[in-house]
Design an enzyme around this catalytic site. Structure first.
Site, short mmCIF file in Angstrom:
data_model
loop_
_atom_site.label_atom_id
_atom_site.label_comp_id
_atom_site.label_asym_id
_atom_site.label_seq_id
_atom_site.Cartn_x
_atom_site.Cartn_y
_atom_site.Cartn_z
N LYS A 1 44.29 36.93 43.64
CA LYS A 1 45.28 37.10 42.58
C LYS A 1 45.61 35.78 41.89
O LYS A 1 46.31 35.76 40.88
CB LYS A 1 46.55 37.73 43.12
CG LYS A 1 46.36 39.16 43.58
CD LYS A 1 47.65 39.76 44.06
CE LYS A 1 47.43 41.19 44.52
NZ LYS A 1 48.66 41.80 45.02
N CYS A 2 45.13 34.67 42.43
CA CYS A 2 45.44 33.33 41.92
C CYS A 2 44.32 32.85 40.99
O CYS A 2 43.17 32.77 41.40
CB CYS A 2 45.62 32.36 43.08
SG CYS A 2 45.78 30.63 42.60
N GLY A 3 44.68 32.51 39.75
CA GLY A 3 43.69 32.03 38.79
C GLY A 3 42.97 30.77 39.24
O GLY A 3 41.75 30.65 39.09
#
Length: 114
Positions: A10-12
């Site tokens: 979920k972390c860019g």
């Protein structure tokens, strides 16, 4: 070269670091989604030691209740225990190779250990 990324999809920044590693020729990659398979306090201590940083430096403040819980002022052992119990408190992504460990924020820091 073997590389392990402690990844949050979920972390860019984590996704971009993973893509960089996947595109690098000769990298044998292991991906650990640490929210599903959290590292132990001992493994975290080793990662931070190998990165030359303290557990406090690896504590995620944004989007967590770490500050309300007083974790920024807690002992290393208490921070590591909290991270192992609630892996959302781990700043990401961490990448480990035989050349060391880096908290890849910004993602280009991974180049230091490739």
């Amino acid at each position: 070269m073997k590389a392990t990324i402690w990844h949050n999809p979920k972390c860019g920044t984590s996704r971009k670091t993973l893509a960089l590693l996947e595109e690098r020729p000769g990298v044998e990659l292991a991906v650990i989604e640490y929210l599903k398979n959290p590292p132990s306090a001992e493994k975290l201590a080793q990662l931070y030691r190998d990165a030359g940083m303290s557990p406090r430096d690896g504590l995620r403040l944004r989007g967590t209740d770490a500050e309300e819980r007083g974790l920024p002022d807690a002992s290393d052992a208490d921070i590591l225990a909290a991270m192992a119990a609630e892996p959302i408190l781990i700043e990401r992504p961490l990448v480990e190779t035989e050349r060391g460990v880096r908290l890849c924020r910004p993602m280009e820091r991974v180049e230091e250990i490739l």
